[in-house]
Design an enzyme around this catalytic site. Sequence first.
Site, PDB file in Angstrom:
ATOM      1  N   HIS A   3     -86.529  35.384 -84.922  1.00 36.47           N
ATOM      2  CA  HIS A   3     -85.073  35.295 -85.050  1.00 36.47           C
ATOM      3  C   HIS A   3     -84.675  33.824 -85.071  1.00 36.47           C
ATOM      4  O   HIS A   3     -85.169  33.032 -84.269  1.00 36.47           O
ATOM      5  CB  HIS A   3     -84.395  36.005 -83.872  1.00 36.47           C
ATOM      6  CG  HIS A   3     -82.914  35.790 -83.798  1.00 36.47           C
ATOM      7  ND1 HIS A   3     -82.326  34.916 -82.910  1.00 36.47           N
ATOM      8  CD2 HIS A   3     -81.903  36.336 -84.527  1.00 36.47           C
ATOM      9  CE1 HIS A   3     -81.014  34.945 -83.075  1.00 36.47           C
ATOM     10  NE2 HIS A   3     -80.732  35.788 -84.048  1.00 36.47           N
TER      11      HIS A   3
ATOM     12  N   HIS B 215     -77.810  27.190 -87.890  1.00 41.74           N
ATOM     13  CA  HIS B 215     -77.111  28.278 -87.218  1.00 41.74           C
ATOM     14  C   HIS B 215     -75.623  28.003 -87.384  1.00 41.74           C
ATOM     15  O   HIS B 215     -75.078  27.116 -86.742  1.00 41.74           O
ATOM     16  CB  HIS B 215     -77.503  28.332 -85.740  1.00 41.74           C
ATOM     17  CG  HIS B 215     -77.139  29.626 -85.088  1.00 41.74           C
ATOM     18  ND1 HIS B 215     -77.073  29.787 -83.722  1.00 41.74           N
ATOM     19  CD2 HIS B 215     -76.835  30.846 -85.608  1.00 41.74           C
ATOM     20  CE1 HIS B 215     -76.741  31.025 -83.431  1.00 41.74           C
ATOM     21  NE2 HIS B 215     -76.598  31.681 -84.571  1.00 41.74           N
TER      22      HIS B 215
END
Length: 590
Positions: A121, A167
Amino acid sequence: MSKQTYRVCFCCRRRFKLAISEAPAEIKELFGKYSENGIMSANNLHNFMVEEQKEEKSSVEDAQIVIDSLRHLHVFHKSGINLEGFFKYLFGDLNPPISSKLGVHQDMDSPLSHYFIYTGHNSYLTGNQLTSDCSDVPIRHALEKSVRVIELDIWPNSSKDNVDVLHGRTMTAPVELIRCLKSIKEHAFSASEYPVVITLEDHLTPDLQAKTAEMITQTFGDTLFLPDSDCFKELPSPASLKKHVMISTKPPKEYNEAKLSKEDSLKSVKYSGDEEAWGKEVPNIKSNYASEKFNDLDDKDNIEDKEDDDDVSESQDIEEPAYKRLIAIHAGKPKGGLSAALKVDPNKVRRLSLSEQELEKAVVKYGKEILRFTQNNMLRIYPKGTRIDSSNYNPLIGWMHGAQMVAFNMQGYGRSLWLMQGMFRANGGCGYVKKPDILLKSGPNGEVFDPKAKLPIKTTLKVTVFMGEGWYYDFKHTHFDQFSPPDFYVRVGIAGVASDTIMKKTKTLEDNWIPAWNEVFEFPLTVPELALLRVEVHEYDMSEKDDFGGQTCLPVWELRQGIRSVPLYSREGIKYSSVKLLMHFEFVSA
């Protein structure tokens, strides 16, 4: 066998002995049984391997290889090995708890949906989810550990003329997409030849999608798997995809400026400290199922999960052939809620993503539907957005419902990640583990496996913890004081379905660098196909938190019976050079 050395601490005038490892009584008895005149020949050792270690396929030649490996230690006679040599073999690298000789030994010709896949992830993050740097280095590290699914969040760069990985809507420093792609190309098959899946979380304009397609195509060339049709009825197998890279993302959608401008400030986030992966216990499946509801600790803070997921936006489809043609596994969450998302289309395989919170709530109402969905379709689970420290969650909930891609933050550590590492030690560590038949088949009336059901015991795993060694040498520069011997104890137990999950503990042995517990534990198992053996060593500290002494996690279905040398790992999953336990494993039929 009774040699001892002595250490003296002059600052406190304390004297203690550091004993050389000595074989437990049980091993001495076995040596006497399988030796002649104090010598164990190759034939004798082979008999021991077959009868006691249950290695029916071993040969006298295998036994001779073991004996030859000990020649440099001066523990052999011209016709075999003595007791010390036998003990060194049992406690050595040639006697692991799961068989490294087998390598990849499971069927690899079934569809991808029939496998648990080692999944990362936010694979590009070097640390926490808010402020750490983005880099290709953690991607390389993950691939070198056989992680087979790499996630990249792709965004326009600051000048909007190229593509970065970061991100989104955080303070993470970006890295260029091309750099990540090149790193994947270079390291994809360094640890495993089975396919690498790149999951893209796409925030690009159509022109940058086209540019991304060009970068992917040029970087991977012939190793890029291009599907023949828009969607598969059944996914190809890992064997057919060896040395190939696959792309999984949602089909191209019109770029939605409003999505980027949405108020997403993280300043108001109140973190509740759900820190199980940094030292606390793995979340308890048993208590969750018993209550039939999942009380999320963060719900009371009304925190929005920041993970974007693969929701299909309301914008119009735009035909972007070059980009769309790359997508081998189509992702998306259609309108109509979870019940609609879990409907099985026999003509179309797809991937659905759920957060850990969504899964926990979904399995209560839609557990059977999830299992039916995962028999042919892909399910990806990802950490909730409040895990800003890159901690993880209990992977068993996803696995026992057939989820193939249980996505983990690989840059952290903790018990949840230890379970993940333990699962993927199976099948030669190739990053693909075949799901058990109970998750792949439905009954004659459509019934499927129910993890909450009370099932009969299939087998009992009997575990003997004999002794441990190696701490004095591996930890002499760390927290263990070599002039004050530690007080070690072992925690041993099972992670699996709720009825099988349990932890037990040995007695604490004071002032001993080479503790010999000689304790036996029994674990009745209803679903051994989903059980992981957990082993942890701690050093008791009366005034402070107990110190960490090593850990490992092993797939129960691959345990080798008999007396085995069990290497231990650090919190970060790094194998210690010397620290190991001597244990005995036995399966007793119900």
